[in-house]
Design an enzyme around this catalytic site. Structure first.
Site, PDB file in Angstrom:
ATOM      1  N   ASN A 143      18.657 -23.727 -28.871  1.00  0.00           N
ATOM      2  CA  ASN A 143      17.443 -23.792 -28.069  1.00  0.00           C
ATOM      3  C   ASN A 143      17.408 -25.064 -27.238  1.00  0.00           C
ATOM      4  O   ASN A 143      17.484 -26.180 -27.792  1.00  0.00           O
ATOM      5  CB  ASN A 143      16.213 -23.723 -28.976  1.00  0.00           C
ATOM      6  N   ASP A 144      17.332 -24.914 -25.934  1.00  0.00           N
ATOM      7  CA  ASP A 144      17.065 -26.005 -24.990  1.00  0.00           C
ATOM      8  C   ASP A 144      18.208 -27.004 -24.835  1.00  0.00           C
ATOM      9  O   ASP A 144      18.613 -27.324 -23.715  1.00  0.00           O
ATOM     10  CB  ASP A 144      15.782 -26.726 -25.425  1.00  0.00           C
TER      11      ASP A 144
ATOM     12  N   MET B 280      38.943  -3.860   0.993  1.00  0.00           N
ATOM     13  CA  MET B 280      40.088  -4.607   0.482  1.00  0.00           C
ATOM     14  C   MET B 280      40.201  -5.922   1.241  1.00  0.00           C
ATOM     15  O   MET B 280      40.898  -6.021   2.244  1.00  0.00           O
ATOM     16  CB  MET B 280      41.373  -3.809   0.668  1.00  0.00           C
TER      17      MET B 280
ATOM     18  N   SER C 129      13.019 -17.772 -21.503  1.00  0.00           N
ATOM     19  CA  SER C 129      11.678 -17.364 -21.917  1.00  0.00           C
ATOM     20  C   SER C 129      10.851 -16.973 -20.693  1.00  0.00           C
ATOM     21  O   SER C 129      10.849 -17.693 -19.690  1.00  0.00           O
ATOM     22  CB  SER C 129      10.978 -18.503 -22.651  1.00  0.00           C
TER      23      SER C 129
ATOM     24  N   THR D 204       3.962 -21.386 -35.074  1.00  0.00           N
ATOM     25  CA  THR D 204       5.187 -22.177 -34.905  1.00  0.00           C
ATOM     26  C   THR D 204       5.264 -22.886 -33.562  1.00  0.00           C
ATOM     27  O   THR D 204       6.157 -23.690 -33.343  1.00  0.00           O
ATOM     28  CB  THR D 204       6.437 -21.272 -35.056  1.00  0.00           C
ATOM     29  N   LYS D 205       4.348 -22.583 -32.653  1.00  0.00           N
ATOM     30  CA  LYS D 205       4.446 -23.176 -31.319  1.00  0.00           C
ATOM     31  C   LYS D 205       3.079 -23.195 -30.660  1.00  0.00           C
ATOM     32  O   LYS D 205       2.361 -22.188 -30.670  1.00  0.00           O
ATOM     33  CB  LYS D 205       5.437 -22.358 -30.461  1.00  0.00           C
TER      34      LYS D 205
ATOM     35  N   ASP E 229      12.284 -26.194 -19.184  1.00  0.00           N
ATOM     36  CA  ASP E 229      13.572 -26.802 -19.517  1.00  0.00           C
ATOM     37  C   ASP E 229      14.452 -26.873 -18.269  1.00  0.00           C
ATOM     38  O   ASP E 229      13.994 -26.647 -17.149  1.00  0.00           O
ATOM     39  CB  ASP E 229      14.258 -26.012 -20.625  1.00  0.00           C
TER      40      ASP E 229
ATOM     41  N   THR F 106       0.802 -17.681 -32.596  1.00  0.00           N
ATOM     42  CA  THR F 106       1.775 -18.028 -33.617  1.00  0.00           C
ATOM     43  C   THR F 106       1.545 -19.454 -34.082  1.00  0.00           C
ATOM     44  O   THR F 106       1.121 -20.303 -33.299  1.00  0.00           O
ATOM     45  CB  THR F 106       3.211 -17.888 -33.067  1.00  0.00           C
TER      46      THR F 106
ATOM     47  N   ARG G 251      16.590 -23.762 -33.385  1.00  0.00           N
ATOM     48  CA  ARG G 251      15.519 -24.429 -32.642  1.00  0.00           C
ATOM     49  C   ARG G 251      14.946 -25.543 -33.509  1.00  0.00           C
ATOM     50  O   ARG G 251      14.271 -25.289 -34.509  1.00  0.00           O
ATOM     51  CB  ARG G 251      14.417 -23.442 -32.257  1.00  0.00           C
ATOM     52  N   GLU G 252      15.235 -26.763 -33.144  1.00  0.00           N
ATOM     53  CA  GLU G 252      14.749 -27.937 -33.883  1.00  0.00           C
ATOM     54  C   GLU G 252      14.253 -28.962 -32.868  1.00  0.00           C
ATOM     55  O   GLU G 252      15.010 -29.780 -32.355  1.00  0.00           O
ATOM     56  CB  GLU G 252      15.863 -28.516 -34.758  1.00  0.00           C
TER      57      GLU G 252
ATOM     58  N   VAL H 129      10.507 -15.704 -36.350  1.00  0.00           N
ATOM     59  CA  VAL H 129      10.625 -17.077 -36.873  1.00  0.00           C
ATOM     60  C   VAL H 129      10.086 -17.113 -38.300  1.00  0.00           C
ATOM     61  O   VAL H 129      10.822 -16.951 -39.267  1.00  0.00           O
ATOM     62  CB  VAL H 129       9.881 -18.092 -35.979  1.00  0.00           C
TER      63      VAL H 129
END
Length: 514
Positions: free
Chosen positions: A74-75, A288, A113, A141-142, A94, A139, A44-45, A207
């Site tokens: 990620n994404d 069938m 997510s 990180t986000k 996304d 968090t 994830r960048e 993370v």
């Protein structure tokens, strides 16, 4: 529920290069984490340019392949395609899940997510392979657009899935101090349609606690210890014992009779009648049909789909049928009859592997070894020669990991694996090889069990093969069986009797965990 992909989500690392400690590198931190037990990695960048992202992803892919761990992007579906990653993870803002699946196909993992029960239902119905539930806590990180769920919110989402449960990992603020409380606190034990169900998170997505760690290997060792301790406390086995499987068998048999799932066959013309009768004998309902006009409508009510390569009259219809059932979350079982016998059949196998959402592959020794490039000889649809156990185990495990499905190799000894758990079944009477389509019959029964037992397709497959093999032994012990003709009829009878009295399976099973 989507088709099964056999992935270990237990310790899920999500990268963030901004958190890497001074004097270290992202690749170095990830490698130490892999050494410590990380089972899946997501790159994830958010701020990285496309060219740099692809270059980093290629380096990371080399590393994850070395440790035999899936790499998720990620994404960025374009990056995932560029490096042939194992899959992508998408958020609510996304690309839509249906579009991502159309672009990536059924061979790739797609995670979604979710933050509430409505998003969960849409992701499950849409065919997500796993859920990222969060954020659990605040968090760094986000930036969060919604309030954190907490343990109660995670539990509410797990409970909302009921019997349509798919693998789920929690994410957001998870560290060594709160991981155990999350795992223990979100555990659910209840009944669904009269059957006991035990549900918990399938993993922790972490993370900063790993990426920013002075020593990710030690940190991951500690996370792994927490996961193992909670498994033990909750009586959840990482590698279910033989007793666990045999406890499952009787319940699995009863579920078929209770649910009477419809199993759609596109199968060998030689064995249609026997496959239909075997399906009825265990309590399921066969159809069938090879008419593509009704594929979608049938998929909406099917319990499972059988693709049997015995007579390849319309390959396009077989692929379309598999895809329709995949869209409706039905397990798809492939029997690669004669898959290694001719160049044409090898090509058809590859097409199914690339275009069809396969849940289970069930073949004989020659077919499975050929698919795994580990030898394997065939004459027509028959397997030739014996298979040593080491080679058989390696073949089923490698194929299961490569194609993210259950693989079963039938023969004098049967081997079934999801890539991590592998069982050997020593039951079965030699008379089975003297009737046409006995292997095809096994495939039908596997589909019946998969249709009614979607929480663990490995155990469903083992249960199905045990049932056919033990029924064959009981049939041959009857005084009225004198050869292949009477054995065929007796086998159908004993499948029926065993479905009514499944305790015989525990009494007679010769099952080994390898």
């Amino acid at each position: 529920m989507p088709y099964h992909k056999c992935i270990d989500y237990s310790l899920y690392l999500v990268t963030d290069s901004t958190l890497v400690p001074e004097g270290t590198t992202l690749l170095g931190q990830v490698e130490k984490a892999l050494q410590g037990g990380v089972t899946i990695v997501q790159l994830r960048e958010k701020e990285m340019d496309t060219g740099d992202f692809i270059a980093l992803a290629l380096q990371l892919k080399t590393l994850t392949q070395q440790y035999k761990v899936p790499l998720i992007i990620n994404d960025r579906i374009d990056v995932a395609l560029a490096i042939d990653a194992d899959g992508v993870h998408i958020g609510q803002d996304d690309m839509p899940l249906a579009t991502a699946r159309r672009i990536l196909g059924h061979g790739k993992i797609i995670g979604v997510s979710v933050n509430n029960t409505d998003e969960t239902k849409a992701a499950v119905d849409g065919g997500a392979d796993y859920l990222g539930i969060g954020a659990v806590w605040f968090t760094s990180t986000k930036a969060l657009k919604k309030q954190p769920l907490g343990v109660e919110g995670v539990t509410r989402i797990l409970a909302s899935m009921k019997d349509r449960r798919i693998p789920s990992v929690a994410i957001g603020g998870i560290n060594l101090e709160n991981a155990e409380g999350l795992l223990m606190g979100s555990f659910i034990e209840d009944d669904i349609e009269g059957y006991p169900q035990r549900r918990r998170l399938d993993g922790l997505a972490v993370v900063s606690a790993i990426i920013a760690s002075p020593d990710p290997r030690i940190t991951c060792d500690q996370f792994t210890s927490i996961l193992a301790a909670t498994n033990k406390a909750l009586n959840i086995a990482n590698r279910p014992t033989v007793d666990h499987v045999l406890d499952h068998v009787e319940i699995a048999v009863q579920r078929i009779r209770d649910q009477t799932p419809m199993v759609h066959h596109i199968t060998n013309n030689v064995v249609i009648n026997d496959n239909a009768n075997a399906t009825l004998a265990v309590g399921a309902s066969p159809i069938m049909s090879q008419n593509r006009v009704e594929l979608e409508e049938l998929a909406a009510v099917n319990g499972a789909m059988v693709l049997n390569m015995g007579t390849l009259n319309d390959i396009d219809t077989m692929v379309l049928a598999a895809q329709a059932n995949g869209r409706h979350g039905n397990p798809v079982v492939l029997d690669p009859v004669g898959g290694g016998a001719t160049t044409f059949r090898k090509q058809v196998v590859q097409r199914f592997l690339s275009e069809a959402p396969l849940t289970i592959i069930k073949g004989n020794g020659g077919e499975i070894l050929s698919m795994a490039n580990r030898g394997g000889r065939s004459r027509g649809v028959d397997s030739l020669g014996g298979v040593d156990e080491e080679n058989a185990k390696a073949a089923v495990e490698a194929l299961a990991l490569q194609h993210k499905c259950i693989v079963a190799m039938t023969g004098p000894v049967d081997y079934v694996s999801d890539g991590r758990r592998t069982y050997a079944i020593d039951n079965g009477d030699p008379m089975l090889v003297n009737i046409t389509g006995s292997g095809c019959m096994v495939t039908s029964i596997v589909a019946c069990f998969a249709a009614a037992n979607r929480s663990d397709y490995l155990l469903a497959t083992v249960s199905a093969i045990l049932m056919v093999n033990i029924a064959s032994e009981v049939a041959m012990a009857r005084g009225d069986v004198r050869g292949p003709g009477t054995f065929r009829s007796a086998l159908i009878d004993e499948l029926y009797q065993t479905s009514l009295s499944p305790n015989v399976l525990r009494d007679k099973a010769r099952l080994r965990l390898l």
